[in-house]
Design an enzyme around this catalytic site. Structure first.
Site, mmCIF file in Angstrom:
data_model
loop_
_atom_site.group_PDB
_atom_site.id
_atom_site.type_symbol
_atom_site.label_atom_id
_atom_site.label_comp_id
_atom_site.label_asym_id
_atom_site.label_seq_id
_atom_site.Cartn_x
_atom_site.Cartn_y
_atom_site.Cartn_z
ATOM 1 N N GLY A 14 16.202 -18.972 -13.841
ATOM 2 C CA GLY A 14 16.943 -19.111 -12.580
ATOM 3 C C GLY A 14 18.076 -18.114 -12.457
ATOM 4 C CB SER A 16 17.336 -14.163 -8.573
ATOM 5 O OG SER A 16 17.686 -15.322 -7.841
ATOM 6 C CG ASN A 93 21.564 -20.231 -15.141
ATOM 7 O OD1 ASN A 93 22.751 -20.528 -15.130
ATOM 8 N ND2 ASN A 93 20.954 -19.726 -14.062
ATOM 9 C CB SER A 145 27.596 -29.401 -15.182
ATOM 10 O OG SER A 145 28.657 -29.646 -14.274
ATOM 11 C CE1 TYR A 158 24.095 -29.713 -10.917
ATOM 12 C CE2 TYR A 158 26.200 -30.650 -11.562
ATOM 13 C CZ TYR A 158 25.339 -29.575 -11.505
ATOM 14 O OH TYR A 158 25.709 -28.368 -12.048
ATOM 15 C CB ALA A 160 22.124 -38.858 -14.025
ATOM 16 C CB ILE A 191 31.228 -21.276 -11.409
ATOM 17 C CG1 ILE A 191 31.471 -21.953 -12.772
ATOM 18 C CG2 ILE A 191 31.108 -19.768 -11.542
ATOM 19 C CD1 ILE A 191 32.683 -21.507 -13.538
HETATM 20 P P1 NAD Z 1 22.872 -20.911 -7.922
HETATM 21 O O1 NAD Z 1 22.318 -21.872 -6.944
HETATM 22 O O2 NAD Z 1 23.580 -19.715 -7.451
HETATM 23 O O3 NAD Z 1 21.717 -20.414 -8.917
HETATM 24 C C1 NAD Z 1 20.725 -21.274 -9.401
HETATM 25 C C2 NAD Z 1 19.463 -20.453 -9.599
HETATM 26 O O4 NAD Z 1 18.429 -21.306 -10.115
HETATM 27 C C3 NAD Z 1 18.930 -19.866 -8.279
HETATM 28 O O5 NAD Z 1 18.651 -18.495 -8.443
HETATM 29 C C4 NAD Z 1 17.679 -20.670 -8.016
HETATM 30 O O6 NAD Z 1 16.688 -19.989 -7.285
HETATM 31 C C5 NAD Z 1 17.229 -20.980 -9.442
HETATM 32 N N1 NAD Z 1 16.294 -22.103 -9.465
HETATM 33 C C6 NAD Z 1 16.366 -23.258 -8.760
HETATM 34 N N2 NAD Z 1 15.310 -24.028 -9.003
HETATM 35 C C7 NAD Z 1 14.547 -23.352 -9.896
HETATM 36 C C8 NAD Z 1 13.302 -23.630 -10.519
HETATM 37 N N3 NAD Z 1 12.656 -24.780 -10.290
HETATM 38 N N4 NAD Z 1 12.802 -22.723 -11.387
HETATM 39 C C9 NAD Z 1 13.440 -21.562 -11.626
HETATM 40 N N5 NAD Z 1 14.623 -21.251 -11.046
HETATM 41 C C10 NAD Z 1 15.159 -22.119 -10.193
HETATM 42 O O7 NAD Z 1 23.787 -21.791 -8.871
HETATM 43 P P2 NAD Z 1 24.750 -21.431 -10.110
HETATM 44 O O8 NAD Z 1 26.075 -21.984 -9.760
HETATM 45 O O9 NAD Z 1 24.627 -20.020 -10.519
HETATM 46 O O10 NAD Z 1 24.121 -22.406 -11.194
HETATM 47 C C11 NAD Z 1 23.578 -21.977 -12.430
HETATM 48 C C12 NAD Z 1 23.619 -23.122 -13.421
HETATM 49 O O11 NAD Z 1 24.985 -23.470 -13.668
HETATM 50 C C13 NAD Z 1 22.941 -24.402 -12.927
HETATM 51 O O12 NAD Z 1 22.267 -25.040 -13.973
HETATM 52 C C14 NAD Z 1 24.111 -25.245 -12.477
HETATM 53 O O13 NAD Z 1 23.814 -26.627 -12.495
HETATM 54 C C15 NAD Z 1 25.158 -24.859 -13.488
HETATM 55 N N6 NAD Z 1 26.537 -25.156 -13.068
HETATM 56 C C16 NAD Z 1 27.069 -24.546 -11.963
HETATM 57 C C17 NAD Z 1 28.379 -24.864 -11.590
HETATM 58 C C18 NAD Z 1 29.062 -24.236 -10.407
HETATM 59 O O14 NAD Z 1 30.162 -24.679 -10.040
HETATM 60 N N7 NAD Z 1 28.493 -23.224 -9.781
HETATM 61 C C19 NAD Z 1 29.115 -25.783 -12.341
HETATM 62 C C20 NAD Z 1 28.531 -26.372 -13.445
HETATM 63 C C21 NAD Z 1 27.242 -26.036 -13.798
#
Ligand code: NAD
Length: 253
Positions: A14, A16, A93, A145, A158, A160, A191
């Site tokens: 994930g 991109s 991720n 997270s 989420y 959970a 983030i």
């Molecule tokens: P984002 O939405 O920008 O990126 C998530 C990526 O995962 C996207 O590119 C999406 O296309 C990809 N994705 C979604 N479903 C998928 C699947 N079934 N198979 C493959 N790829 C898939 O979000 P982000 O903030 O960059 O999140 C990245 C990670 O960090 C996640 O696991 C998220 O839960 C975690 N996280 C984010 C935050 C925050 O505040 N942004 C906080 C805590 C944890």
């Protein structure tokens, strides 16, 4: 850290955009050859990332797969093994967040979040483990997270799913340690990414989250890179089953 990981291969799911993209670039900077993954909808951005990594002098495969789909995950891992022969590190991720109160939460929303965040982490890890075990080396880095430790309103499902990732990682660490494989989590706070914006709908929310941090700021994807790369490296060789909060001091332990 430049080229510290020369000859090693890492997969980030994930990636991109957002946190995964920053981590993939960070791992490539450290010397990893890369496998970058996302879903079909993100193909163009994923290809652009792969080009950026190749321009850094690293090998990079861009592979489309939905991490919640066993067949697609195994096809992806088989492709990597056929081409590179190994995967030294994985960063699970890929994740989604669909805001809803518990009262309004549908079965479909619950399942979708669990399928990507928790089951996706399980499926990708399970597919790669035999290859790591055969070589007696591996680094599993799961992006959980602080939500999995505390959680916020409208994110029970989420939270959970991320608590599941934390528990999964603690048990995995005990099962695979004897094979030279470590498993750890990074727990980001707020983030600024597409997903992060769910928590930042208006200025009042932004102010609330900034005030909640000891560092008095929101996180950027780059803030997660150092801890993730550390857990993917040999600098963390004696750490396993742990979680690092990368949240500017919202959660203190
Ligand atoms: P984002 O939405 O920008 O990126 C998530 C990526 O995962 C996207 O590119 C999406 O296309 C990809 N994705 C979604 N479903 C998928 C699947 N079934 N198979 C493959 N790829 C898939 O979000 P982000 O903030 O960059 O999140 C990245 C990670 O960090 C996640 O696991 C998220 O839960 C975690 N996280 C984010 C935050 C925050 O505040 N942004 C906080 C805590 C944890």
């Amino acid at each position: 850290m430049e080229n510290q990981q020369g000859g090693r291969t890492a997969l980030v799911t994930g990636c991109s955009r957002g946190i995964g993209r920053a981590i993939a670039l960070g791992l490539a900077r450290d010397g990893f050859d890369m496998v970058v993954n996302d879903i079909e909808r993100q193909r163009a951005d994923l290809e652009a990332l792969a080009e950026e990594i190749r321009a850094m002098g690293r090998d990079c495969q861009a592979l489309i797969a939905d991490v919640s789909d066993r067949a697609q995950v195994h096809a992806m891992v088989d492709t990597v093994i056929a081409r590179s022969g190994k995967i030294d590190a994985i960063v699970n991720n890929a994740g989604i967040l669909i805001a809803s109160t518990v009262e309004n939460l549908t079965d479909e929303q619950w399942d979708a979040v669990m399928d990507v965040n928790a089951k996706g982490t399980f499926l990708v890890t399970q597919a790669i483990l035999p290859h790591m075990r055969a070589r007696g080396y591996g680094r599993v880095v799961n992006i959980a997270s602080i939500g999995g430790k505390v959680g916020s309103p409208e994110q029970a499902h989420y939270a959970a799913s991320k608590a599941a990732v934390l528990a999964f990682t603690r048990v995995l660490a005990q099962e695979v340690g004897e094979f030279g494989i470590t498993a750890n989590c990074v727990c980001p706070g707020i983030i600024v990414t597409e997903m992060g914006r769910t928590n930042l709908a208006d200025q009042a929310n932004v102010d609330k989250w900034v005030a909640a941090t000891a560092l008095r700021r929101l996180g950027q994807p780059e803030d997660v890179v150092g801890p993730a790369c550390f857990l993917a490296s040999d600098a963390s060789a004696f750490m396993t089953g742990q979680s690092l909060n990368v949240c500017g001091g919202i959660v203190l332990n």
